[in-house]
Design a protein around this motif. Sequence first.
Motif, PDB file in Angstrom:
ATOM      1  N   ALA A 134       0.813  -1.216   0.000  1.00 48.94           N
ATOM      2  CA  ALA A 134       0.000   0.000   0.000  1.00 48.94           C
ATOM      3  C   ALA A 134       0.841   1.258   0.000  1.00 48.94           C
ATOM      4  N   THR A 135       2.095   1.147   0.404  1.00 45.84           N
ATOM      5  CA  THR A 135       2.926   2.346   0.485  1.00 45.84           C
ATOM      6  C   THR A 135       4.094   2.312  -0.489  1.00 45.84           C
ATOM      7  N   LEU A 136       4.061   1.391  -1.463  1.00 40.92           N
ATOM      8  CA  LEU A 136       5.138   1.336  -2.448  1.00 40.92           C
ATOM      9  C   LEU A 136       5.188   2.625  -3.252  1.00 40.92           C
ATOM     10  N   ASP A 137       6.405   3.095  -3.475  1.00 37.89           N
ATOM     11  CA  ASP A 137       6.617   4.207  -4.400  1.00 37.89           C
ATOM     12  C   ASP A 137       6.908   3.594  -5.755  1.00 37.89           C
ATOM     13  N   SER A 138       5.862   3.469  -6.561  1.00 45.89           N
ATOM     14  CA  SER A 138       5.986   2.744  -7.825  1.00 45.89           C
ATOM     15  C   SER A 138       7.042   3.345  -8.735  1.00 45.89           C
ATOM     16  N   SER A 139       7.131   4.655  -8.771  1.00 51.57           N
ATOM     17  CA  SER A 139       8.124   5.281  -9.645  1.00 51.57           C
ATOM     18  C   SER A 139       9.535   4.963  -9.162  1.00 51.57           C
ATOM     19  N   ALA A 140       9.711   4.935  -7.828  1.00 49.42           N
ATOM     20  CA  ALA A 140      11.030   4.603  -7.289  1.00 49.42           C
ATOM     21  C   ALA A 140      11.375   3.151  -7.569  1.00 49.42           C
ATOM     22  N   VAL A 141      10.375   2.273  -7.451  1.00 52.45           N
ATOM     23  CA  VAL A 141      10.600   0.858  -7.760  1.00 52.45           C
ATOM     24  C   VAL A 141      10.962   0.694  -9.226  1.00 52.45           C
ATOM     25  N   THR A 142      10.225   1.385 -10.085  1.00 55.90           N
ATOM     26  CA  THR A 142      10.492   1.299 -11.520  1.00 55.90           C
ATOM     27  C   THR A 142      11.919   1.726 -11.846  1.00 55.90           C
ATOM     28  N   GLU A 143      12.320   2.819 -11.292  1.00 47.16           N
ATOM     29  CA  GLU A 143      13.660   3.336 -11.568  1.00 47.16           C
ATOM     30  C   GLU A 143      14.738   2.420 -10.993  1.00 47.16           C
ATOM     31  N   SER A 144      14.549   1.967  -9.760  1.00 43.77           N
ATOM     32  CA  SER A 144      15.579   1.142  -9.126  1.00 43.77           C
ATOM     33  C   SER A 144      15.691  -0.224  -9.794  1.00 43.77           C
ATOM     34  N   VAL A 145      14.558  -0.828 -10.159  1.00 44.30           N
ATOM     35  CA  VAL A 145      14.600  -2.139 -10.822  1.00 44.30           C
ATOM     36  C   VAL A 145      15.234  -2.013 -12.202  1.00 44.30           C
ATOM     37  N   ALA A 146      14.961  -0.908 -12.882  1.00 40.31           N
ATOM     38  CA  ALA A 146      15.594  -0.692 -14.190  1.00 40.31           C
ATOM     39  C   ALA A 146      17.108  -0.591 -14.041  1.00 40.31           C
ATOM     40  N   SER A 147      17.557   0.108 -13.014  1.00 37.02           N
ATOM     41  CA  SER A 147      19.003   0.211 -12.759  1.00 37.02           C
ATOM     42  C   SER A 147      19.591  -1.150 -12.419  1.00 37.02           C
ATOM     43  N   LEU A 148      18.859  -1.908 -11.612  1.00 43.78           N
ATOM     44  CA  LEU A 148      19.321  -3.244 -11.242  1.00 43.78           C
ATOM     45  C   LEU A 148      19.424  -4.141 -12.463  1.00 43.78           C
ATOM     46  N   MET A 178      34.460  -7.086  -9.821  1.00 45.68           N
ATOM     47  CA  MET A 178      33.279  -7.613  -9.140  1.00 45.68           C
ATOM     48  C   MET A 178      32.964  -6.793  -7.891  1.00 45.68           C
ATOM     49  N   GLU A 179      33.995  -6.312  -7.221  1.00 43.00           N
ATOM     50  CA  GLU A 179      33.778  -5.446  -6.071  1.00 43.00           C
ATOM     51  C   GLU A 179      33.086  -4.156  -6.503  1.00 43.00           C
ATOM     52  N   GLY A 180      33.456  -3.666  -7.675  1.00 43.91           N
ATOM     53  CA  GLY A 180      32.812  -2.472  -8.209  1.00 43.91           C
ATOM     54  C   GLY A 180      31.339  -2.703  -8.505  1.00 43.91           C
ATOM     55  N   TYR A 181      31.009  -3.856  -9.084  1.00 46.97           N
ATOM     56  CA  TYR A 181      29.602  -4.176  -9.332  1.00 46.97           C
ATOM     57  C   TYR A 181      28.825  -4.245  -8.018  1.00 46.97           C
ATOM     58  N   LEU A 182      29.436  -4.827  -7.006  1.00 48.58           N
ATOM     59  CA  LEU A 182      28.778  -4.938  -5.704  1.00 48.58           C
ATOM     60  C   LEU A 182      28.546  -3.547  -5.105  1.00 48.58           C
ATOM     61  N   GLU A 183      29.529  -2.659  -5.233  1.00 42.97           N
ATOM     62  CA  GLU A 183      29.373  -1.299  -4.720  1.00 42.97           C
ATOM     63  C   GLU A 183      28.276  -0.554  -5.477  1.00 42.97           C
ATOM     64  N   ASP A 184      28.241  -0.746  -6.794  1.00 45.18           N
ATOM     65  CA  ASP A 184      27.185  -0.103  -7.588  1.00 45.18           C
ATOM     66  C   ASP A 184      25.805  -0.585  -7.146  1.00 45.18           C
ATOM     67  N   PHE A 185      25.698  -1.869  -6.873  1.00 49.70           N
ATOM     68  CA  PHE A 185      24.417  -2.404  -6.411  1.00 49.70           C
ATOM     69  C   PHE A 185      24.020  -1.773  -5.075  1.00 49.70           C
ATOM     70  N   ASN A 186      24.962  -1.635  -4.176  1.00 47.19           N
ATOM     71  CA  ASN A 186      24.661  -1.079  -2.856  1.00 47.19           C
ATOM     72  C   ASN A 186      24.210   0.373  -2.924  1.00 47.19           C
ATOM     73  N   GLU A 187      24.483   1.029  -4.034  1.00 45.84           N
ATOM     74  CA  GLU A 187      24.055   2.421  -4.198  1.00 45.84           C
ATOM     75  C   GLU A 187      22.641   2.540  -4.750  1.00 45.84           C
ATOM     76  N   ILE A 188      22.089   1.419  -5.214  1.00 50.63           N
ATOM     77  CA  ILE A 188      20.720   1.451  -5.748  1.00 50.63           C
ATOM     78  C   ILE A 188      19.737   1.511  -4.581  1.00 50.63           C
ATOM     79  N   GLU A 189      18.848   2.480  -4.586  1.00 53.97           N
ATOM     80  CA  GLU A 189      17.864   2.644  -3.527  1.00 53.97           C
ATOM     81  C   GLU A 189      16.468   2.460  -4.081  1.00 53.97           C
ATOM     82  N   GLY A 190      15.561   2.053  -3.197  1.00 56.31           N
ATOM     83  CA  GLY A 190      14.160   1.954  -3.582  1.00 56.31           C
ATOM     84  C   GLY A 190      13.715   0.579  -4.014  1.00 56.31           C
ATOM     85  N   LEU A 191      14.580  -0.430  -3.927  1.00 58.16           N
ATOM     86  CA  LEU A 191      14.177  -1.774  -4.312  1.00 58.16           C
ATOM     87  C   LEU A 191      13.262  -2.371  -3.256  1.00 58.16           C
ATOM     88  N   PRO A 192      12.246  -3.118  -3.663  1.00 54.70           N
ATOM     89  CA  PRO A 192      11.449  -3.857  -2.687  1.00 54.70           C
ATOM     90  C   PRO A 192      12.338  -4.834  -1.914  1.00 54.70           C
TER      91      PRO A 192
END
Length: 702
Positions: A134-148, A178-192
Amino acid sequence: MICPNCGSVIDDNSMNCPYCGAYVAGATNNMNNGQYGYDQYSNQNGYNQQYDQYGNQNGYDQYGYQDSYNQQYDQYGYQDPYYGNTQVQPKKKHTVLKTILILILVAAVGFGGFKGWGFLSKRMNAEPTGSDVATLDSSAVTESVASLKELMKDTVAFVNENAINGKKTDREEALESMEGYLEDFNEIEGLPENVQLAADEFFVTLYNAYKNSRDNYVYKATFKEFADDFSSVASMEVGNDFNSFIDDSNDIISDIQETYDEIEDVPPLFASEHEHFGQNIALFEDCLTRLQDGNNNNDFVSFMAALTYFRHICSEFTTDIDQMDSVADSATSFNAAQRDLALSIYNEFKEVFKLTEAEDIAAYEFKTTNSNTLSYDYDAISQICPSLYNCYRQFLRLELGCVSGEKDVVVECQISGLTEKYEETIHVTNSMSLYAIKPPADVDSATLTSARDAQMNVTISETDGTIIDTQTFLVHITSQNDFNWNSDEFGYINQDNILCYLTPDSDLIVDFRDKAQQALSELTNGAMTDISADHAKVYNDYTDTYLVASAAMIALSDYGVRYNNDGFSLESQSQHILLPDEVLTNKTGLCIETTLVIASMLKGAGYNTFILLPTGHAQVAVETYYGSGQYILIETTYLPNDPDVYVYYANALLEGQLPEQNYNFPNALYTTEEWYQYILDGQPTIISCDDAESLGLTPFDY
């Protein structure tokens, strides 16, 4: 549908909320070509087609690695449903029903809470502990999943091009990437939360796989340097300048020690072999010192004993190298299993990327995530000679690791009728570790008088007692008298392992030593009453020691022991050997058995004692005192014996003149030249009884 930003009811086909202007993810007209368009994604990276081959046809050539994990995943503790090309079906949308339920939920929350969340969550395929639909920010989810999605696509492409265990892969650079990919992932916000956890496992598992590969590769390369240097010492020709040989060997060993001391991080899979290798370095330094002293002093007995010591260390090191290669193969397989799990998670993510509504993404239940699943493998011994119990380093080699995550497990191991129960709580990490397990001997319950088959029972369980795995291995237990000269299964079977039959402190040997002391007093008319090595000098060093050796032989004869001239050979696969106490009880013994009685007695009395094994025979040598370089050869089969023979020889020693045909006497003080000829003719293996402690070749505590 409901606007996730303001909660207003809007048209299902709206791209933006008409009330607050927020972007609405998952509009039905974008299902095939929108930001989550799976067809577009699949066509761009081609991985969906690769996975069909990857899952069913073992197409690992693209990774630079061929394996059989499609058939062998059970040994790694998990079964991957995606290996059968099982397709994950996206959950059906019930938009109108969801709208009504969400409105009910909003109203319930406004009126002080709602007790039926569990029921609603089931109806909506949502997780109660996950993101609040009920409180999902759909736009944030859309953006974060696209980045992921793009980040995972790039990561998998990198894995394609840089095989984890590939020969062409620069492991250091690959780990940094691979450490860089992991760091990039940790910067993604808004994922369920569900997506966050699954993606975290994907990236962390891949990172661990590359890290383990790097760490194992670096250590193995260092160990190869050890192996090459050590082998150069073992194969070095002495030539005419023995001192140069010793100096060169010492230089190499010093370099090995320096390199060894500089190693700070040892992968857990190699820790056991690494520790044992360090112990052998110290033994090798001592061995070279003994070789040099023996050579400089023309002490052929001590020199030959040091050579036996040298061969033992080389044998251990050769076995270490073989076991290191074996565990390296396990490391390669474990790293591949981590990669395979991560790729399975990725293939399920492709199904998630098809979903267009934030609610469906947040409600998706991942099936390939596999945290804390245990990987294990066993290698159990098949035969144990109880008298050589202390020669074995382990009875079970257990490899444990979590393909992802970590956990505590309880390991139990016991061999019925031989050992007590081994039990240990082990913290298992995401690196494969090797545990060398050898349960303590059950000396009270062990049944060792005859050979039999026994069971090694092994259990791995959760800390709450839940069984993870249980195995039973058949182990052949020989009798306590069976000696194996050849097998090196989980141990180092050398000729010096006969030291395990020395029992200087057993009750019967102590009693025998008292009888030998009485015989010494009678032999010397009361002049010598103390048989120990630190007795006050009565005649001179070599005469005193000769009389002690003679008293031991007289006592053995008086004990009623007689020589059994059945065959004895170092070349046979195994040999039936009585323990010293049994020889005294049964009053009969082979040459090796009477040798062990006399050696045990002299060792217990504090003398520098040696076991000599010329072809088909066994004898004892005892040094007149530590460091003298003078030795008395004892023929232990001269049974029954005539004390007058020993008296005659002792009188000759007191007169300072050895008898003619010195070698014909049962006990004789050999000159340096005679020892040289003895060694030249008989090519004996000479074993120092003092090496029993340093090599751990101590008797089973019957």
